[in-house]
Design a protein around this motif. Structure first.
Motif, short mmCIF file in Angstrom:
data_model
loop_
_atom_site.label_atom_id
_atom_site.label_comp_id
_atom_site.label_asym_id
_atom_site.label_seq_id
_atom_site.Cartn_x
_atom_site.Cartn_y
_atom_site.Cartn_z
N UNK A 613 0.79 -1.22 0.00
CA UNK A 613 0.00 0.00 0.00
C UNK A 613 0.82 1.27 0.00
N UNK A 614 1.87 1.34 0.81
CA UNK A 614 2.67 2.55 0.88
C UNK A 614 3.43 2.79 -0.42
N UNK A 615 3.86 1.70 -1.06
CA UNK A 615 4.58 1.84 -2.33
C UNK A 615 3.63 2.31 -3.43
N UNK A 616 2.39 1.89 -3.38
CA UNK A 616 1.42 2.37 -4.36
C UNK A 616 1.27 3.89 -4.25
N UNK A 617 1.17 4.37 -3.02
CA UNK A 617 1.03 5.81 -2.81
C UNK A 617 2.29 6.53 -3.27
N UNK A 618 3.45 5.94 -3.04
CA UNK A 618 4.70 6.57 -3.49
C UNK A 618 4.75 6.65 -5.01
N UNK A 619 4.26 5.61 -5.68
CA UNK A 619 4.21 5.62 -7.15
C UNK A 619 3.31 6.75 -7.65
N UNK A 620 2.18 6.98 -6.96
CA UNK A 620 1.29 8.07 -7.36
C UNK A 620 1.99 9.42 -7.18
N UNK A 621 2.66 9.58 -6.03
CA UNK A 621 3.38 10.84 -5.80
C UNK A 621 4.42 11.07 -6.90
N UNK A 622 5.15 10.01 -7.25
CA UNK A 622 6.20 10.13 -8.27
C UNK A 622 5.60 10.50 -9.62
N UNK A 623 4.48 9.86 -9.99
CA UNK A 623 3.80 10.17 -11.25
C UNK A 623 3.39 11.64 -11.28
N UNK A 624 2.79 12.12 -10.21
CA UNK A 624 2.32 13.50 -10.17
C UNK A 624 3.50 14.49 -10.22
#
Length: 872
Positions: A613-624
């Motif tokens: 879950x935390x890595x998914x959120x990190x991926x979203x932050x990176x994309x944005x």
């Protein structure tokens, strides 16, 4: 303080869970105990056992019986040779153990054979069929085994029905028949109708099954008289044939009955006496236990009757009085069912009270129909319904008070209550005070959340009880009385149209239910608007479910499949998309196919479901960060349809909740503000340019606050939003009772999907050569794509018409629709013509691609895709 209350509620919920776990453990241990220690029913002292062959079982069928004769005939003369033989059939739920005094008295006059009827006592209890007729078959075989060619039969209560079934099978075995409080014709039993009685017996069977199977009794209830064989005995039986058997019975007959019998009414004995003209009848000022209260007197009376039969002094049917024969042949006149009394009244009231736990309204209606039928007085019917309502709803209040909101997550409450229901109750309580408890009784659908909410919100027990009891005391007699009044009028014609008895009563129940469920909501604004919304969803085809709308289109597609020699040929329309985009296709793979026009596609990235879950959120932050985006962004499943799972995310906590719950790959996508259009495109293989088939203008509904109406009321006031009010209520359940300021614009719908509230209009007026050329360039850049619908957003309509300034957010394949058909101005047949033309094009393109070597998906592959979709 708040933390203490929260901890206290959690502790109470944990205690509730512990009790539930303890109950289930005890129940499992109880069943294990019963398996290891099965109940035994050995013969009583003095009983004999005969074993009969049973082709359906490995072991022989056992019947335990008493065989008693003390050698003192009724005439007072000794009888050394062959005394008359009496087959004594006991009643239920107890057997011969209650008849020892009667057996001893009767044995002075005749040899008494008293078997435990199959299903009772020490006889075989494992029957596939517990009906009177099945028991009669075993008893006829029992007589054959004992080589008894002819017997006198004395039958008590339920045994009377078994005796009559025996007479129907082998009437020549009967020297005479004595009915003591005997069961017989259907019309005098309980409600007087087989179907109604069968329903009551079914309820009794269900309750006894629950008592025995859902109670951890460790065998303590195995010998309880009100057991499953007893309940099955009545549930499996049909008393309707007993009238015909009595009308054909030839041997002498004696009827002994109590005038105050509350289980087998006096009306039954009188009807038996009428249709058996040779019968004699003696009445006593007793109830159903006549055979026990007057055991010696009954034994003497039957002894004297048998003696007269043996001497040829008792009349047979052929010797009956001609006047009584004429009466017996007269048409049946409905038996007046006496009002239930004693134990019968108690059982009826208990069944009514228990029925309220399933449906309060229907239980009240049923109680009223029973009163109309004459089976029970109005007052006990209303009292029983009121008792059940009070008990059930008090439990609901106590559940809310002691378990709180966390209990909503567990059955059975989660099946009937949601957080939005409690939110509505909280709003009502805050706005109008506890009087809502009184009003909710008259608003179907509001009672459960109101009473549970009263407990959750801490309303005092005394205050709740006052308003609740006042409401129940007003409501219950009203509904029971209405059912009695209407049911009584309809039941006047019940016996004229007896063939339609069950439909008549069902219609009556449905009529009253309709008045309650449909009539009462008309007295509130919310109820009227929801009824109007339900009506519009049924008459406006754009709101029809797919199973109701699509059959003509499916039939046409099957025709096209036959015409083009391939039912699945349409799947070859888009070789670049698995199965042409039939179902379950990956949105990200399709967007990847548009890489040649990436400047026209809203920026996106896939976030794998395999990441924590935390890595998914990190991926979203990176994309944005990489794409220089800020909230809001769009999150949606990589595989889905009709807007399922699409969310506009406005903060990182929202994103975290979404990504944590995601069970498949998620697409994170740039949010494109502006208007949304659906552009349907197609191109035949080998042609230089494609065409736009349809454009849909997707309007995302907004509401405007007036400073006085709640969010819920604004939805109900809007002519369009009202049609999908249940969906909007669920979607915005946290805000339903807010009152937006006057002039505030509220975005009701954020996703351009019709089934999620968007308004679809015919947008073909914006089609221009420039727009068509732009869409054609993008489509020809996607090798293997020929047929589908783009979902496009644009901030500027004029730029869009010029083929500029728009972003593609999604591309759907062969099963996408030309959604402009959902314009409210379009008729049903116009929609069908459009969809049929669309499918014809899909089959034509698929056929052309097949000629080019593209292989369509097989039916098995389509079935696999559909099964994969349904399992998600």
């Amino acid at each position: 303080m708040k933390m203490k209350r929260s901890a206290h509620k959690k502790f109470k919920l944990r205690g509730w869970k512990l009790l539930a776990a303890l109950y289930l453990a005890l129940l499992a241990l109880s069943h294990a105990w019963q398996i290891i220690n099965p109940p035994e029913f050995p013969p009583a002292p003095g009983q004999k056992v005969v074993h009969l062959p049973d082709p359906a079982a490995k072991n022989p069928f056992a019947i335990a019986y008493y065989d008693v004769y003390t050698g003192k005939p009724a005439t007072g003369q000794p009888q050394a040779g062959n005394p008359p033989v009496v087959l004594l059939l006991h009643g239920s739920p107890v057997g011969n153990e209650m008849l020892h005094g009667f057996i001893s008295g009767l044995a002075k006059h005749a040899r008494v054979i008293a078997p435990d009827i199959p299903g009772y006592g020490a006889s075989n209890r494992d029957l596939g069929d517990y009906s009177f007729r099945a028991q009669a078959r075993w008893l006829v075989q029992f007589l054959r085994e004992l080589e008894l060619q002819q017997v006198h039969v004395a039958a008590y209560s339920m045994g009377g029905a078994v005796a009559l079934e025996m007479a129907g099978l082998e009437p020549q075995r009967f020297s005479s028949l004595a009915m003591l409080s005997g069961l017989g014709v259907q019309e005098a039993e309980l409600l007087g109708d087989y179907h109604l009685n069968h329903a009551l017996h079914g309820m009794q069977l269900a309750l006894i099954w629950l008592l025995q199977e859902a109670t951890p009794h460790f065998g303590a209830l195995d010998h309880f008289p009100l057991n499953l064989p007893y309940a099955r005995n009545f549930f499996d039986s049909d008393q309707r044939p007993l009238r015909r058997i009595l009308q054909q019975f030839q041997a002498p007959m004696l009827i002994l009955h109590g005038e105050a019998d509350g289980l087998v009414p006096l009306a039954a004995a009188k009807e038996h006496y009428r249709i058996a003209p040779q019968s004699e009848m003696l009445l006593y000022p007793d109830g159903h236990l006549l055979i026990m209260n007057r055991s010696g007197e009954m034994a003497e009376e039957i002894g004297r009757f048998i003696a007269r039969v043996e001497r040829g002094e008792a009349r047979t049917r052929a010797e009956a009085d001609p006047r009584r024969i004429a009466e017996a042949e007269a048409p049946f006149v409905q038996v007046n069912i006496p009002k239930a009394e004693g134990i019968t009244l108690f059982v009826f009231m208990l069944l009514i009270a228990l029925a309220t736990l399933a449906s309060e309204d229907l239980a009240c209606i049923g109680a009223g129909l029973m009163a109309a039928r004459g089976a029970i007085d109005f007052l006990p019917a209303a009292v029983a319904a009121l008792a059940g309502i009070v008990g059930g709803d008090m439990l609901l209040y106590l559940a809310g008070k002691f378990l709180g909101r966390p209990a909503l997550r567990y059955p059975p409450l989660k099946w009937v209550l949601g957080e939005e229901d409690i939110a509505r109750t909280a709003h009502w309580f805050a706005a109008r005070g506890p009087k809502i408890v009184l009003v909710s009784r008259f608003l179907p659908g509001s009672r459960l959340p109101t009473y549970f909410g009263a407990g959750v919100l801490g309303m005092g027990f005394g205050k709740f009880s006052f308003y609740f009891l006042l409401a129940a005391a007003l409501w219950t007699p009203l509904v029971v009385g209405l059912a009695t009044l209407v049911g009584g009028e309809i039941l006047k014609y019940y016996h004229v149209f007896k063939t339609y008895a069950l439909p008549v009563l069902l219609f009556t129940a449905l009529l009253i239910w309709g008045v309650i469920k449909l009539g009462l909501p008309l007295f509130s604004f919310r109820g009227r608007r929801l009824l109007l919304a339900a009506l519009r969803r049924r008459v406006r085809w754009e709101f029809w479910p797919r199973w109701a709308f699509y059959p003509p289109v499916v039939l046409y597609a099957l025709y096209l499949g036959i015409r083009y020699r391939g039912l699945t040929i349409f799947t070859a329309a888009n070789p670049a998309i698995p199965a042409g985009g039939f179902v379950g296709e990956s949105k990200s793979q399709i967007l990847q196919g548009l890489h040649a026009a990436s400047d026209r596609v809203a920026r996106w990235r896939v976030i794998s479901r395999n990441l924590p879950g935390e890595e998914r959120l990190r991926q979203l932050r990176q994309f944005m960060a990489e794409e220089n985006l800020s909230f809001p962004v769009v999150l949606k499943p990589d595989s889905g349809e009709r807007g399922e799972g699409v969310a506009i995310i406005r903060s990182e906590p929202e994103a975290q909740r979404y990504l944590t719950a995601a069970w498949q790959d998620t697409i994170a996508q740039e949010y494109v503000a502006g208007r949304e259009f659906g552009v349907f495109y197609y191109r035949y293989p080998g042609e230089g340019r494609g065409r736009i088939f349809s454009i849909t203008d997707k309007r995302l509904l907004t509401l405007t606050g007036d400073g006085a109406s709640s969010f819920e009321e604004l939805i109900l006031k809007d002519q369009r939003a009202m049609c999908m009010a249940p969906f909007h209520f669920r979607k915005h359940r946290q805000r339903l009772y807010e009152i937006p300021p006057a002039g505030e614009e509220i975005q009701l719908v954020e996703v351009g999907t019709h089934c999620r509230g968007a308004l679809f209009l015919d947008g073909n007026g914006v089609l221009t050569p420039e727009l068509e050329a732009a869409i054609d360039r993008i489509s020809r850049g996607f090798a293997g794509f020929y047929f589908g619908r783009y979902d496009i957003r644009t901030p500027n309509l004029e730029g869009f018409k010029q083929g500029k300034n728009f972003k593609i957010v999604e591309l759907n394949g062969v099963t996408s629709e030309a959604t402009h058909i959902y314009d409210p101005g379009n008729g049903l047949f116009k929609a069908y013509r459009t969809l049929m033309k669309q499918w014809k094009i899909a089959y034509e393109i698929g056929a052309a691609n097949r000629e080019r070597g593209v292989k369509p998906a097989s039916l098995r592959e389509l079935a696999r895709l559909l099964m994969g979709r349904s399992s998600r």
